[in-house]
Write a protein that holds these residues in place. Structure first.
Motif, PDB file in Angstrom:
ATOM      1  N   PHE A   1      10.392 -15.035   4.418  1.00 48.79           N
ATOM      2  CA  PHE A   1       9.253 -15.576   5.158  1.00 48.79           C
ATOM      3  C   PHE A   1       8.565 -16.731   4.442  1.00 48.79           C
ATOM      4  CE2 PHE A   1      10.023 -12.031   7.745  1.00 48.79           C
ATOM      5  CZ  PHE A   1       9.965 -10.857   7.012  1.00 48.79           C
TER       6      PHE A   1
ATOM      7  N   LEU B   1      -0.824  -1.876   0.698  1.00 53.27           N
ATOM      8  CA  LEU B   1      -0.513  -1.797   2.121  1.00 53.27           C
ATOM      9  C   LEU B   1      -1.391  -0.806   2.876  1.00 53.27           C
ATOM     10  CD1 LEU B   1       3.338  -2.153   1.861  1.00 53.27           C
ATOM     11  CD2 LEU B   1       1.732  -3.778   2.848  1.00 53.27           C
TER      12      LEU B   1
ATOM     13  N   VAL C   1       4.359 -10.036   2.629  1.00 46.72           N
ATOM     14  CA  VAL C   1       4.704  -8.605   2.677  1.00 46.72           C
ATOM     15  C   VAL C   1       6.187  -8.399   2.993  1.00 46.72           C
ATOM     16  CG1 VAL C   1       4.014  -6.331   3.557  1.00 46.72           C
ATOM     17  CG2 VAL C   1       2.345  -8.144   3.456  1.00 46.72           C
TER      18      VAL C   1
ATOM     19  N   MET D   1       4.175 -10.476  13.196  1.00 51.28           N
ATOM     20  CA  MET D   1       3.604 -11.099  12.015  1.00 51.28           C
ATOM     21  C   MET D   1       2.452 -12.021  12.408  1.00 51.28           C
ATOM     22  SD  MET D   1       5.611 -13.349   9.176  1.00 51.28           S
ATOM     23  CE  MET D   1       6.401 -11.973   8.366  1.00 51.28           C
TER      24      MET D   1
ATOM     25  N   GLY E   1       4.849   5.605  10.434  1.00 48.47           N
ATOM     26  CA  GLY E   1       4.677   5.456   8.993  1.00 48.47           C
ATOM     27  C   GLY E   1       5.543   4.365   8.387  1.00 48.47           C
ATOM     28  N   ASN E   2       6.664   4.068   9.038  1.00 51.60           N
ATOM     29  CA  ASN E   2       7.631   3.122   8.462  1.00 51.60           C
ATOM     30  C   ASN E   2       7.245   1.681   8.777  1.00 51.60           C
ATOM     31  OD1 ASN E   2       9.050   5.771   9.172  1.00 51.60           O
ATOM     32  ND2 ASN E   2      10.535   4.816   7.801  1.00 51.60           N
ATOM     33  N   ILE E   3       6.890   0.943   7.754  1.00 42.93           N
ATOM     34  CA  ILE E   3       6.553  -0.468   7.963  1.00 42.93           C
ATOM     35  C   ILE E   3       7.833  -1.298   8.020  1.00 42.93           C
ATOM     36  CG2 ILE E   3       5.463  -2.527   6.996  1.00 42.93           C
ATOM     37  CD1 ILE E   3       3.348  -0.858   5.785  1.00 42.93           C
TER      38      ILE E   3
ATOM     39  N   ARG F   1       1.974  -1.905  12.789  1.00 42.70           N
ATOM     40  CA  ARG F   1       2.958  -0.823  12.792  1.00 42.70           C
ATOM     41  C   ARG F   1       3.458  -0.627  14.222  1.00 42.70           C
ATOM     42  NH1 ARG F   1       2.763   2.604   8.082  1.00 42.70           N
ATOM     43  NH2 ARG F   1       1.229   1.832   6.596  1.00 42.70           N
TER      44      ARG F   1
ATOM     45  N   SER G   1       0.875   9.565   8.587  1.00 43.27           N
ATOM     46  CA  SER G   1       2.211   9.461   9.162  1.00 43.27           C
ATOM     47  C   SER G   1       2.858  10.837   9.187  1.00 43.27           C
ATOM     48  CB  SER G   1       3.060   8.527   8.303  1.00 43.27           C
ATOM     49  OG  SER G   1       3.179   9.063   6.995  1.00 43.27           O
TER      50      SER G   1
ATOM     51  N   CYS H   1      13.907  -1.818   5.164  1.00 45.93           N
ATOM     52  CA  CYS H   1      13.180  -0.646   5.676  1.00 45.93           C
ATOM     53  C   CYS H   1      14.134   0.262   6.443  1.00 45.93           C
ATOM     54  CB  CYS H   1      12.063  -1.081   6.613  1.00 45.93           C
ATOM     55  SG  CYS H   1      12.643  -1.491   8.275  1.00 45.93           S
TER      56      CYS H   1
ATOM     57  N   MET I   1       9.496  -6.547   2.545  1.00 45.60           N
ATOM     58  CA  MET I   1       9.674  -5.166   2.126  1.00 45.60           C
ATOM     59  C   MET I   1      10.299  -5.101   0.733  1.00 45.60           C
ATOM     60  SD  MET I   1       8.094  -3.461   4.187  1.00 45.60           S
ATOM     61  CE  MET I   1       8.436  -1.839   3.540  1.00 45.60           C
TER      62      MET I   1
ATOM     63  N   GLN J   1       5.515  11.660   7.817  1.00 45.98           N
ATOM     64  CA  GLN J   1       5.989  11.974   6.462  1.00 45.98           C
ATOM     65  C   GLN J   1       4.871  12.609   5.629  1.00 45.98           C
ATOM     66  OE1 GLN J   1       6.605   9.147   8.160  1.00 45.98           O
ATOM     67  NE2 GLN J   1       8.450   8.113   7.454  1.00 45.98           N
TER      68      GLN J   1
ATOM     69  N   ARG K   1       8.716  -5.470   8.478  1.00 42.30           N
ATOM     70  CA  ARG K   1       8.101  -6.779   8.545  1.00 42.30           C
ATOM     71  C   ARG K   1       8.945  -7.748   9.355  1.00 42.30           C
ATOM     72  NH1 ARG K   1       3.144  -8.895   8.741  1.00 42.30           N
ATOM     73  NH2 ARG K   1       2.578 -10.255   6.984  1.00 42.30           N
TER      74      ARG K   1
ATOM     75  N   CYS L   1       4.225   2.608   2.852  1.00 41.34           N
ATOM     76  CA  CYS L   1       5.238   1.871   3.609  1.00 41.34           C
ATOM     77  C   CYS L   1       6.385   2.728   4.131  1.00 41.34           C
ATOM     78  CB  CYS L   1       5.796   0.731   2.766  1.00 41.34           C
ATOM     79  SG  CYS L   1       6.981   1.254   1.512  1.00 41.34           S
ATOM     80  N   CYS L   2       6.601   3.915   3.554  1.00 39.31           N
ATOM     81  CA  CYS L   2       7.646   4.848   4.001  1.00 39.31           C
ATOM     82  C   CYS L   2       9.074   4.318   3.910  1.00 39.31           C
ATOM     83  CB  CYS L   2       7.374   5.341   5.424  1.00 39.31           C
ATOM     84  SG  CYS L   2       5.897   6.382   5.525  1.00 39.31           S
TER      85      CYS L   2
END
Lengths: 160, 758, 293
Positions: free
Chosen positions: B244, B678, B189, B656, A133-135, B685, C103, A104, B191, C105, A137, A47-48
């Protein structure tokens, strides 16, 4: 297990700590150094949310042993605003509403900062790749991309 | 349209500085002196009797301070549908029986997380495994394993909605279609995973910091199951890292940490891992859908019949609401002369299914909108035209259910039609699909059985003009803190900087039911507006006394200027008036209260948002892979209050909902989730997001503050359907089984080729 | 959770090999740790000794010599490969492979040696390096040895690295003239590991329009990256046409040995092998025929 000496500079402050070798960098940052701005969102390096700068490049602090960061310079989100002055990226994020729940956001800011440091004028494609890379939501990413693009277009030039 | 000073301007989110400097403290970050760390042991079986639990070895491990099991609880079966006792069926810490893999059976508090985890391995539990049942169609059969004693054939709840004469309607229809759909589950999900820090002190008071969408609900539910006085429980949630729909029921982190703290009189922190989130927290309700629809050959809708089985999981949770709402929104946003819906929620040995953004409406919209395009195709009618022909309009009454007041649906259809035309002819393997939706702005139901107004607000104006605004609503990222501040500032006639917001603490904030069902803007907003209006009135009285104008003049406050409306140049500074008003009130600050509860607003909601979304997608005919190219949404949320917030909500909802449509595939096998991380559960993404264009259609909703309606949840409804329709128009394939994966597209392609050969 | 371990940081290869010998059969090597730490956090791997080679500067390099080809030190990060000028000039497929790997990273800290030693058949570097005819150099305290990368992969997460051995270097030969190497993976989300992936390298005859050599490598389609040798043979010595392309795709699909999992059925994986092989063979063919710059 015996603790080992960790010498690490975080946000321009030098620290000497004794840590168990199995401690992750993110744990040392959040617990020992009480810098809770960096978050954790998963256990599989996916998730980064834990992204920090290590010697200037972005890394997942959950996927690095603290001892591997011995002798390095780390920047976390708390280190982006120097002397209370928000960085251009931070100001752009504010203006564009490029965050919602904020969890995030630390990781996003670091990824964005690293990108602009390396490429002052990235394309949209390059921006997406940098934050891939950074999720997130909440935002659907596009406000974050707009915020970074605005910096890339020179709209937040620092006053000399 | 009216000109506003504050609302509909791009104000910075008031939590912005805290969030972008890493200073926002979530429950995830809370650290207290002498704090212990907890872990929860969960059932490995989907269905089993608990025969024996031996915690001695675990308790003996150095660093372990306490172990609790079901026998340490009051054994209260709780649930959020408090008015209906038979629907309160969940103990959280199971005492005699477990009904899903991941159900909590014990919890440990220790000096650190690793020790707590080690202790879990030392807890000895003897289970007697029972046969399990995992699909609703199986669970409802005679002789299927029974989950709850009171639920015959595992039927948890049923719902029926009906108006008009459906059978007559089908007789009159020129064209009748039947379709079956399968809507998958989905995971929130967030965070920030579920977590809580509970601290029980010797004065027998419990304080819980937690990540929640409703501190009020958690306060009430915790006090209930722990046998405490409601107001001896304090719940604090200043920042919530995403909700959510997953965080307004009582969860295992809150319950177990409280239990442990009550035993130890020390703070106990429990954070759920991402795996626990996937395995054992509530999720979107999977549904098996049957729709039968009859129309005239010119596309006029006549009759619709829907039958739904939902996979309920092991407990009621919020599933009863999802069951009703899916039936209600199945008929949205069109005029149906006749409609009949029967829904069955069936217990299964899987993690309970509950509320997730859209609350049954995304499932309904996917099925309805997919079928409408199929019907349009059958009859050779344009997809926009068939929708326009049957669209809801302002003033329409859904028989026995709701009155639609503001409704910008037609304008939304126009805007989308215009955009689609502008795209011209599309390249091969490319299609644009649309879906129309409507959604509620908060529910009128009180199954929670609260004695309080649904939402309240308190305002205090201080000597320097700074306004304390106390609200009960929860900001989980959707921006309600900013929205309420803006509403208050606009109504009171000041700026956002003049407002100091208090929220997220049951000790000091008035009751609000929480951030779910898209209720905050309308309900908390109305309460705030009422309080602000009353405060303003008090200030105006003093200004009127000071200015003493002719009685025909009335006053208002705008931009900190208390003035005669007809002669705005004649006025006083807000700051000056406030000082004098407080002196006039014997040194007391100006205080005002507001509240809101919907009365006589139909069966569902006081107001409805509407919209139409178009998704432009490309399908790779060799692999079935779908790529999103563009997404345009025209939506009507009444008056936009927080424009940055609305845009963000739309884009986030789209991401979403797109995930629900084509990438998020929760894979279960006999009650076990196979992709609880995940890497294998794929959320969108940045690189997958297309351009997202938003077209605002402004209407005025009389029920909402300044005419505002919801704008955060409804937008989750259309994307799966629009995406499916895009695939349909690109390839001629209709996949009625979510998510629409490349493999399914390829399967459908193969089927089509086979049929062609025949 | 991660179990306790004794941690040693090696500064030189010599030091590292000494530590490996000392902790025989009782150690794990950590470099970038991007795969290893996840396994350790889930308790799947719990070594008594962890030997950190990330700081060994002599293992971090990218050297290109026109006569020898490319040599990459095992501790070189993915990012370093992605941004390397000699790599971009002479082995551009590596740049695009790295750009599409995980990624930023992960690439900034993860290393090529770590990736290959992990032995994941779904990994990106494996098939591409095999297509480029790579060899790998390993050493223990006593001796060094170099073997073809193809022989390095043995089974799921199992490589030819013996106890006490350290992966030192990946070597790529000079690219023959009129050669093109391409790579594509199929995923749902960009940069995710491939559900199936295909790397193809085609060398044209020096003069003439038929194929001199072809290497078709399948990733995530068996327990290790495998060459679809029968498919290759169909192309070698031939000119590519649509009919032949169809045959090659179908043949490669038969040579695959994919599993079914939550992401795809076996049948779908085979279908993807066929589709991607055709695409990549066509792409490599078209590129290899272009006049040299």
């Amino acid at each position: 297990m015996e603790k080992q000496l960790l010498r690490i500079t975080v946000n321009n402050e030098y620290h000497e700590l004794y840590v168990k070798p199995k401690r992750l960098l993110v744990e040392v940052l959040r617990d020992e150094l009480e810098l809770t701005g960096t978050k954790r969102g998963c256990n599989t390096g996916a998730c980064c949310a834990c992204t920090v700068l290590l010697n200037g490049v972005t890394v997942k602090s959950c996927s690095i042993l603290a001892m591997q960061a011995d002798g390095t310079e780390v920047t976390t989100v708390e280190g982006l605003a120097e002397g209370g002055k928000l960085s251009p990226i931070q100001r752009s994020f504010l203006d564009h509403g490029a965050y919602q729940c904020g969890f995030c956001t630390s990781g996003m800011l670091i990824s964005a900062t690293a990108l602009i440091n390396e490429k002052p004028s990235p394309t949209k494609k390059q921006i997406k790749e940098a934050i891939h890379g950074n999720i997130c939501r909440c935002t659907g990413y596009n406000s974050i991309i707009r915020a970074i693009k605005a910096v890339a277009e020179g709209k937040y030039k620092e006053e000399e | 349209m009216k000109k506003y000073s504050v609302i509909n301007t791009p104000i910075h989110n008031i939590d912005g500085i805290a969030k972008i400097t890493g200073r926002a403290e979530y429950a995830f970050d809370i650290k207290l002196p002498h704090m212990l760390y907890g872990k929860i042991l969960r059932s490995p079986y989907p269905h089993a009797k608990i025969l024996k639990i031996n915690t001695k070895k675990a308790e003996g491990l150095t660093g372990v301070k306490a172990v609790v099991t079901g026998k340490d609880t009051l054994g209260i079966k709780q649930g959020i549908w408090r008015r209906f006792k038979e629907l309160c069926d969940e103990e959280i810490l199971a005492r005699s029986k477990v009904r899903y893999i991941g159900e909590p059976v014990a919890a440990v508090a220790a000096v650190d997380e690793d020790t707590a985890e080690e202790a879990m391995d030392l807890i000895e539990i003897e289970y007697e495994s029972l046969p399990g049942v995992f699909e609703p169609i199986e669970a409802i059969k005679e002789g299927a394993p029974q989950l709850h004693e009171h639920a015959e054939r595992n039927i948890n709840v049923t719902r029926h909605i009906e108006w008009g004469d459906v059978d007559e309607g089908f007789k009159k229809a020129d064209h009748v279609r039947e379709d079956w759909f399968r809507c998958s589950s989905q995971h929130h999900v967030c965070m920030e995973t579920h977590n809580a820090v509970a601290s029980f002190t010797p004065d027998k008071k419990l304080t819980v910091w937690t990540s929640t969408q409703s501190h009020y609900y958690i306060q009430v539910l915790l006090s209930w199951v722990l046998g405490l006085r409601e107001n001896d429980v304090r719940v604090i949630s200043r920042y919530t890292g995403g909700g959510f729909g997953s965080k307004f029921e009582l969860d295992s982190a809150q319950f177990c940490s409280s239990l442990l703290s009550m035993k130890l009189f020390k703070p106990v922190k429990i954070i759920l891992t991402r795996e626990e989130e996937f395995m054992a927290t509530k999720r979107r309700t999977p549904m098996f859908y049957y729709l039968r629809t009859g129309v005239k050959k010119d596309g006029t809708f006549l009759a619709k019949e829907g039958r739904v089985f939902t996979e309920g999981g092991a407990y009621t949770s919020m599933g009863a609401t999802a069951l009703y709402l899916t039936g209600f929104f199945q008929a949205f946003p069109y005029v149906w002369p006749s409609y009949r819906y029967d829904g069955y929620r069936v217990y299964t040995n899987t993690a309970p299914t509950s509320a997730m953004r859209g609350f049954g409406a995304p499932q309904a919209t996917f099925c309805a909108e997919t079928q409408i395009d199929l019907i349009a195709n059958d009859l050779g009618i344009d997809p926009i035209k068939i929708r326009r022909k049957n669209a809801m309009y302002p003033g329409y009454e859904v028989p026995g259910q709701a009155t639609i007041q503001s409704c910008g649906l037609s304008q939304c259809l126009d805007k989308i039609e215009k955009w689609i035309k502008s795209q011209g002819k599309l390249p091969p393997n490319r299609g644009i699909g649309i879906a129309a939706y409507g959604f509620m702005s908060g529910g009128i139901f009180n199954w929670f059985d609260t004695p309080y107004a649904f939402s309240s607000a308190v305002i205090q104006v201080n000597i320097d003009g700074k306004v304390d605004l106390y609200i009960g609503s929860q900001d989980m990222g959707q921006g309600s803190n900013t929205t309420m501040t803006m509403i208050c500032a606009e109504e009171l006639g000041v700026q956002v900087e003049d407002i100091r917001l208090h929220m997220g603490d049951t000790e000091s904030c008035p009751v609000d039911l929480g951030a779910w069902g898209s209720r905050e803007t309308l309900m908390q907003g109305n309460a705030v507006k009422m309080a602000a209006a009353k405060a303003k009135q008090q200030i105006i009285e003093y200004a009127a006394a000071k200015l003493s104008p002719n009685i025909v003049y009335d006053l208002d406050i705008k931009d900190r200027w208390v003035h005669l409306i007809a002669r705005p140049e004649r006025g006083l500074s807000y700051y000056d008036v406030v000082k004098e008003a407080i002196r006039g009130k014997d040194g007391q600050p100006i205080i005002a209260r507001g509240h809101y509860t919907p009365h006589r607003k139909g069966m569902i909601s006081p107001a409805y948002s509407f919209g139409v979304q178009a998704v432009d997608a490309e399908v790779d005919p060799d692999t079935g892979k779908i790529t999103l190219k563009n997404c345009v949404t025209a939506h009507d949320c009444g008056q936009v209050i927080n424009p940055l917030g609305v845009k963000g909500q739309l884009e986030g909802a789209m991401a979403m909902a797109a995930g629900y449509g084509y990438t998020e595939d929760p894979s279960m096998d006999e009650g076990k989730i196979l992709n609880p991380n995940l890497v294998d559960y794929k959320v969108l993404r940045a690189t997958e997001m297309p351009e997202t264009k938003v077209i605002e259609v402004e209407t005025y909703e009389p029920e909402g503050p300044f005419g505002a309606k919801e704008a955060g949840e409804g937008l989750t409804n259309p994307t799966a359907g629009a995406l499916g329709n895009a695939v349909f128009h690109a390839t001629g394939l209709s996949v009625k089984n979510l998510p629409i994966t490349p493999e399914k597209v390829l399967e459908a392609l193969k089927e089509k080729k086979k049929k062609k050969k025949k | 959770m991660i179990r306790d371990f004794v941690y040693s940081k090696a500064k030189t290869v010599k030091e590292a090999l000494g530590l490996l010998e000392e902790h025989k059969e009782n150690y794990k090597i950590i470099c970038g740790g991007q795969s290893l730490l996840i396994l350790m956090r889930q308790g799947l791997v719990a070594p008594a000794n962890l030997i950190d080679i990330k700081s060994i500067e002599e293992l971090s390099y990218i050297n290109f010599k026109p006569k020898d080809g490319l040599k990459i030190g095992a501790a070189t990060t993915h990012s370093e490969i992605e941004k390397s000028s000699p790599v971009k000039k002479h082995y551009p497929v590596l740049v695009s492979m790295e750009k599409n790997l995980a990624s930023v990273q992960t690439r900034n800290w993860g290393t090529i040696g770590g990736n290959l030693a992990h032995g994941d058949p779904a990994g990106d570097p494996g098939p591409v390096f095999v297509a480029l005819n790579a060899t790998v150099k390993m050493a223990n305290k006593e001796r060094e040895r170099t073997i073809p990368l193809e022989e390095f992969f043995i089974d799921y997460f199992e490589t030819a690295l013996e106890d006490g051995e350290l992966l030192l270097e990946v070597q790529l030969p000079v690219v023959p003239p009129r050669t093109a190497t391409v790579y594509e993976k199929f995923n749902i989300i960009k940069n995710d590991q491939g559900i199936v992936s295909v790397a193809v390298s085609i060398t044209m005859e020096k003069k003439g329009s038929s194929c001199k050599d072809a290497r078709i490598v399948l990733g995530a389609a068996a327990s290790i990256p495998i060459r679809a040798k029968k498919a290759e043979k169909l192309l070698i010595g031939q000119k590519l046409n649509n009919g032949l392309l169809e045959k090659i795709g179908k043949r490669a699909s038969k040579e695959a040995d994919p599993v079914a999992d939550i992401h795809a059925s076996e049948e779908y994986r085979r279908h993807l092998v066929e589709a991607l092989t055709k695409r990549m063979v066509r792409k490599a063919w078209d590129q290899a025929r272009k006049p040299a710059r």
